[in-house]
Design a protein around this motif. Structure first.
Motif, PDB file in Angstrom:
ATOM      1  N   TRP A 179     -10.490  -2.973 -62.284  1.00  0.00           N
ATOM      2  CA  TRP A 179      -9.938  -1.725 -62.040  1.00  0.00           C
ATOM      3  C   TRP A 179     -11.107  -0.581 -62.352  1.00  0.00           C
ATOM      4  CZ3 TRP A 179      -4.545  -1.221 -64.964  1.00  0.00           C
ATOM      5  CH2 TRP A 179      -3.668  -1.901 -64.629  1.00  0.00           C
ATOM      6  N   HIS A 180     -11.289   0.506 -61.455  1.00  0.00           N
ATOM      7  CA  HIS A 180     -12.211   1.459 -61.505  1.00  0.00           C
ATOM      8  C   HIS A 180     -11.383   2.826 -61.943  1.00  0.00           C
ATOM      9  CE1 HIS A 180     -14.864  -1.590 -59.594  1.00  0.00           C
ATOM     10  NE2 HIS A 180     -13.982  -1.980 -58.940  1.00  0.00           N
ATOM     11  N   ARG A 192      -0.246  -0.581 -54.505  1.00  0.00           N
ATOM     12  CA  ARG A 192      -1.416  -0.798 -53.606  1.00  0.00           C
ATOM     13  C   ARG A 192      -2.590   0.397 -53.531  1.00  0.00           C
ATOM     14  NH1 ARG A 192      -0.298  -4.709 -49.391  1.00  0.00           N
ATOM     15  NH2 ARG A 192       1.476  -5.745 -49.757  1.00  0.00           N
ATOM     16  N   VAL A 193      -3.485  -0.124 -53.259  1.00  0.00           N
ATOM     17  CA  VAL A 193      -4.632   1.118 -53.216  1.00  0.00           C
ATOM     18  C   VAL A 193      -5.541   0.867 -51.755  1.00  0.00           C
ATOM     19  CG1 VAL A 193      -5.402   0.454 -55.482  1.00  0.00           C
ATOM     20  CG2 VAL A 193      -6.305  -1.097 -53.833  1.00  0.00           C
ATOM     21  N   PRO A 194      -6.067   2.195 -51.236  1.00  0.00           N
ATOM     22  CA  PRO A 194      -6.398   2.151 -50.061  1.00  0.00           C
ATOM     23  C   PRO A 194      -7.376   1.123 -49.604  1.00  0.00           C
ATOM     24  CG  PRO A 194      -6.861   4.218 -51.440  1.00  0.00           C
ATOM     25  CD  PRO A 194      -6.535   3.283 -52.311  1.00  0.00           C
ATOM     26  N   TYR A 195      -7.407   0.695 -48.439  1.00  0.00           N
ATOM     27  CA  TYR A 195      -8.411  -0.259 -47.752  1.00  0.00           C
ATOM     28  C   TYR A 195      -9.823   0.252 -48.072  1.00  0.00           C
ATOM     29  CZ  TYR A 195      -4.612  -2.981 -45.988  1.00  0.00           C
ATOM     30  OH  TYR A 195      -3.336  -3.727 -46.054  1.00  0.00           O
ATOM     31  N   GLU A 196     -10.783  -0.336 -48.244  1.00  0.00           N
ATOM     32  CA  GLU A 196     -12.401   0.068 -48.460  1.00  0.00           C
ATOM     33  C   GLU A 196     -12.768   0.330 -47.138  1.00  0.00           C
ATOM     34  OE1 GLU A 196     -14.149  -2.402 -51.451  1.00  0.00           O
ATOM     35  OE2 GLU A 196     -12.520  -1.349 -52.504  1.00  0.00           O
ATOM     36  N   SER A 197     -12.404  -0.726 -45.974  1.00  0.00           N
ATOM     37  CA  SER A 197     -12.818  -0.734 -44.703  1.00  0.00           C
ATOM     38  C   SER A 197     -11.611   0.019 -43.821  1.00  0.00           C
ATOM     39  CB  SER A 197     -12.730  -2.394 -44.374  1.00  0.00           C
ATOM     40  OG  SER A 197     -11.619  -2.883 -44.583  1.00  0.00           O
ATOM     41  N   PRO A 200      -2.443  -4.419 -41.267  1.00  0.00           N
ATOM     42  CA  PRO A 200      -2.873  -3.706 -42.341  1.00  0.00           C
ATOM     43  C   PRO A 200      -1.527  -3.003 -43.061  1.00  0.00           C
ATOM     44  CG  PRO A 200      -3.980  -2.397 -40.697  1.00  0.00           C
ATOM     45  CD  PRO A 200      -3.357  -3.639 -40.062  1.00  0.00           C
ATOM     46  N   ASN A 201      -1.082  -3.249 -44.066  1.00  0.00           N
ATOM     47  CA  ASN A 201      -0.119  -2.523 -44.720  1.00  0.00           C
ATOM     48  C   ASN A 201      -0.458  -1.045 -45.051  1.00  0.00           C
ATOM     49  OD1 ASN A 201       1.704  -1.542 -46.886  1.00  0.00           O
ATOM     50  ND2 ASN A 201       2.254  -3.688 -47.285  1.00  0.00           N
ATOM     51  N   PRO A 202       0.675  -0.452 -44.340  1.00  0.00           N
ATOM     52  CA  PRO A 202       0.357   1.148 -44.444  1.00  0.00           C
ATOM     53  C   PRO A 202       0.406   1.673 -45.774  1.00  0.00           C
ATOM     54  CG  PRO A 202       2.664   0.540 -43.358  1.00  0.00           C
ATOM     55  CD  PRO A 202       1.970  -0.784 -43.888  1.00  0.00           C
ATOM     56  N   LYS A 203       0.730   0.885 -46.929  1.00  0.00           N
ATOM     57  CA  LYS A 203       0.747   1.387 -48.154  1.00  0.00           C
ATOM     58  C   LYS A 203      -0.737   0.842 -48.788  1.00  0.00           C
ATOM     59  CE  LYS A 203       5.514   1.876 -49.484  1.00  0.00           C
ATOM     60  NZ  LYS A 203       6.533   1.112 -50.279  1.00  0.00           N
ATOM     61  N   GLY A 204      -1.656   0.291 -48.075  1.00  0.00           N
ATOM     62  CA  GLY A 204      -2.671  -0.031 -48.534  1.00  0.00           C
ATOM     63  C   GLY A 204      -2.611  -1.517 -48.929  1.00  0.00           C
ATOM     64  N   LYS A 205      -4.183  -1.884 -49.631  1.00  0.00           N
ATOM     65  CA  LYS A 205      -4.153  -3.342 -49.941  1.00  0.00           C
ATOM     66  C   LYS A 205      -3.724  -3.782 -51.391  1.00  0.00           C
ATOM     67  CE  LYS A 205      -8.761  -2.949 -51.631  1.00  0.00           C
ATOM     68  NZ  LYS A 205      -9.979  -3.502 -51.835  1.00  0.00           N
ATOM     69  N   LEU A 206      -3.529  -5.021 -51.781  1.00  0.00           N
ATOM     70  CA  LEU A 206      -3.001  -5.522 -53.049  1.00  0.00           C
ATOM     71  C   LEU A 206      -4.032  -5.089 -53.854  1.00  0.00           C
ATOM     72  CD1 LEU A 206      -1.942  -9.083 -51.962  1.00  0.00           C
ATOM     73  CD2 LEU A 206      -0.343  -7.239 -52.569  1.00  0.00           C
ATOM     74  N   CYS A 207      -3.499  -4.578 -55.131  1.00  0.00           N
ATOM     75  CA  CYS A 207      -4.265  -4.167 -56.389  1.00  0.00           C
ATOM     76  C   CYS A 207      -4.765  -5.425 -56.965  1.00  0.00           C
ATOM     77  CB  CYS A 207      -3.285  -3.503 -57.247  1.00  0.00           C
ATOM     78  SG  CYS A 207      -4.462  -2.696 -58.650  1.00  0.00           S
ATOM     79  N   THR A 228     -10.685   8.307 -78.107  1.00  0.00           N
ATOM     80  CA  THR A 228     -10.429   7.211 -77.208  1.00  0.00           C
ATOM     81  C   THR A 228      -9.330   7.398 -76.433  1.00  0.00           C
ATOM     82  OG1 THR A 228      -9.253   5.686 -78.569  1.00  0.00           O
ATOM     83  CG2 THR A 228     -11.714   5.503 -78.268  1.00  0.00           C
ATOM     84  N   PRO A 229      -8.978   8.600 -75.781  1.00  0.00           N
ATOM     85  CA  PRO A 229      -7.782   9.009 -74.888  1.00  0.00           C
ATOM     86  C   PRO A 229      -7.948   7.860 -73.591  1.00  0.00           C
ATOM     87  CG  PRO A 229      -9.100  10.619 -74.893  1.00  0.00           C
ATOM     88  CD  PRO A 229      -9.819  10.100 -75.632  1.00  0.00           C
ATOM     89  N   LYS A 230      -6.981   7.298 -73.272  1.00  0.00           N
ATOM     90  CA  LYS A 230      -6.929   6.563 -72.021  1.00  0.00           C
ATOM     91  C   LYS A 230      -6.833   7.411 -70.640  1.00  0.00           C
ATOM     92  CE  LYS A 230      -7.979   2.425 -73.594  1.00  0.00           C
ATOM     93  NZ  LYS A 230      -8.834   2.906 -74.760  1.00  0.00           N
ATOM     94  N   PRO A 231      -7.373   7.118 -69.506  1.00  0.00           N
ATOM     95  CA  PRO A 231      -6.953   7.867 -68.322  1.00  0.00           C
ATOM     96  C   PRO A 231      -5.768   7.740 -67.952  1.00  0.00           C
ATOM     97  CG  PRO A 231      -8.897   6.313 -68.214  1.00  0.00           C
ATOM     98  CD  PRO A 231      -8.213   6.029 -69.447  1.00  0.00           C
ATOM     99  N   LEU A 232      -5.088   8.917 -68.013  1.00  0.00           N
ATOM    100  CA  LEU A 232      -3.506   8.879 -67.462  1.00  0.00           C
ATOM    101  C   LEU A 232      -3.087   8.030 -65.976  1.00  0.00           C
ATOM    102  CD1 LEU A 232      -0.859  10.441 -68.209  1.00  0.00           C
ATOM    103  CD2 LEU A 232      -1.502  12.166 -66.645  1.00  0.00           C
ATOM    104  N   ASP A 233      -4.178   8.196 -65.066  1.00  0.00           N
ATOM    105  CA  ASP A 233      -3.788   7.665 -63.808  1.00  0.00           C
ATOM    106  C   ASP A 233      -3.819   5.985 -64.212  1.00  0.00           C
ATOM    107  OD1 ASP A 233      -6.701   7.888 -64.366  1.00  0.00           O
ATOM    108  OD2 ASP A 233      -7.024   8.417 -62.289  1.00  0.00           O
ATOM    109  N   MET A 234      -4.599   5.539 -65.088  1.00  0.00           N
ATOM    110  CA  MET A 234      -4.586   3.979 -65.491  1.00  0.00           C
ATOM    111  C   MET A 234      -3.311   3.591 -65.981  1.00  0.00           C
ATOM    112  SD  MET A 234      -7.494   1.724 -67.099  1.00  0.00           S
ATOM    113  CE  MET A 234      -7.280   2.657 -68.717  1.00  0.00           C
ATOM    114  N   ILE A 235      -2.899   4.358 -67.006  1.00  0.00           N
ATOM    115  CA  ILE A 235      -1.430   4.156 -67.731  1.00  0.00           C
ATOM    116  C   ILE A 235      -0.505   4.352 -66.637  1.00  0.00           C
ATOM    117  CG2 ILE A 235      -0.023   4.615 -69.502  1.00  0.00           C
ATOM    118  CD1 ILE A 235      -2.685   3.589 -70.500  1.00  0.00           C
ATOM    119  N   GLU A 236      -0.528   5.269 -65.628  1.00  0.00           N
ATOM    120  CA  GLU A 236       0.638   5.170 -64.680  1.00  0.00           C
ATOM    121  C   GLU A 236       0.843   4.054 -63.759  1.00  0.00           C
ATOM    122  OE1 GLU A 236       0.502   8.848 -62.368  1.00  0.00           O
ATOM    123  OE2 GLU A 236       0.367   9.860 -63.977  1.00  0.00           O
ATOM    124  N   ARG A 237      -0.641   3.189 -63.623  1.00  0.00           N
ATOM    125  CA  ARG A 237      -0.509   2.219 -62.820  1.00  0.00           C
ATOM    126  C   ARG A 237       0.211   0.924 -63.304  1.00  0.00           C
ATOM    127  NH1 ARG A 237      -6.121  -0.507 -60.505  1.00  0.00           N
ATOM    128  NH2 ARG A 237      -5.649   1.329 -58.898  1.00  0.00           N
TER     129      ARG A 237
END
Ligand SMILES: C[S@@+](CC[C@H](N)C(=O)[O-])C[C@H]1O[C@@H](n2cnc3c(N)ncnc32)[C@H](O)[C@@H]1O
Length: 253
Positions: free
Chosen positions: A164-165, A127-132, A153-160, A186-195
């Motif tokens: 992806w940014h 889940r990702v943080p609510y923008e609003s 609202p879900n305490p863990k954030g909104k659905l992904c 071309t290394p990939k961002p670690l946080d994206m692979i973790e998702r």
């Protein structure tokens, strides 16, 4: 090791998740240069055909590429009776080159397919943080009335979503607007692979990447307590990957 030799040594139906960041035929490096688009597609279809039997019936497959190449890869995966889940658009917050006669490419595609309808998807883990967040602050207590029901609202954030940014490693490492030479093109961002690993596997599962580069998938898998198996046919990259993993071991002790 070459991906074909490597894949031929793996038993069938043992992989829970394959995260594959293969050549794109952008001709930015020798390993990314093919004589023609057809040659590139033949190579791509060949490794896909070698990899698919290695996936468990409950397994998932993610493949990175350009949107143009992904349109062909998607057709091939569908012909192989894999099940389409998402066409993920990765907004890289960076352009590879400044196009003057068309829009500059700022995205890559990640195709998400599964082998069957019985697969792992840990929605709450990604889940990702609510923008609003501020605007819906009051809803935490009272909820918001929607079609006669109270929504909280879900305490863990909104659905992904499937957009992806994540800043590319090139972009993140810029100094005064210039990109220093990275150990890999071309290394990939670690946080994206973790998702991807959090969503589509569980601790103890086996993750595969047969184009490992400097080991981003291996590092993400280790961090998240998954098992990992992978290869690259460039010895220098594998050595860097091994060093990065050793550093991680030292830090965790
Ligand atoms: C897009 S890069 C992967 C980068 C990686 N995701 C990372 O974060 O470091 C693709 C990799 O495929 C490797 N490669 C190309 N052809 C290969 C082959 N036939 N077998 C194994 N590896 C290959 C290249 O050396 C390159 O490191």
């Amino acid at each position: 090791m070459d991906c074909f030799d490597f894949l031929s040594k793996i038993d069938n139906e043992v992989i829970d998740l394959a995260v594959i960041d293969p050549p794109y035929n952008l001709k930015k490096a020798k390993w990314d240069t093919f004589k023609s688009h057809d040659d590139f597609l033949n190579f791509t279809y060949k490794w896909i055909d070698s990899l698919v039997p290695k996936l468990k019936k409950t397994g998932s497959l993610y493949i990175f590429n350009t949107p143009f190449n992904s349109a062909f890869i998607l057709q091939h995966l569908i012909k192989k009776s894999l099940i389409f889940q998402n066409w993920i658009t990765w907004d890289k917050r960076d352009g590879l080159s400044a196009a003057k006669r068309k829009y500059t490419n700022g995205q890559e595609t990640i195709l998400f397919f599964t082998k069957s309808n019985n697969y792992t998807f840990n929605t709450d883990e990604i889940r990702v943080p609510y923008e609003s967040a501020e605007r819906i602050e009051h809803a935490k207590i009272k909820g918001i009335l929607k079609k006669g029901k109270r929504w909280f609202p879900n305490p863990k954030g909104k659905l992904c979503t499937d957009v992806w940014h994540f800043s590319s490693e090139r972009h993140k490492n810029k100094i005064n607007g210039k990109t220093p030479k990275l150990p890999h093109l071309t290394p990939k961002p670690l946080d994206m692979i973790e998702r991807i690993i959090k969503a589509s596997s569980n601790p103890g599962d086996l993750v595969l990447d047969c184009f490992i580069g400097i080991g981003t998938t291996a590092i993400a898998a280790k961090k998240l307590n998954r098992n990992f198996i992978g290869c690259d046919n460039n010895r220098k990259y594998v050595e860097i990957a091994q060093k990065r993993l050793l550093e991680m071991n030292k830090l965790s002790k």
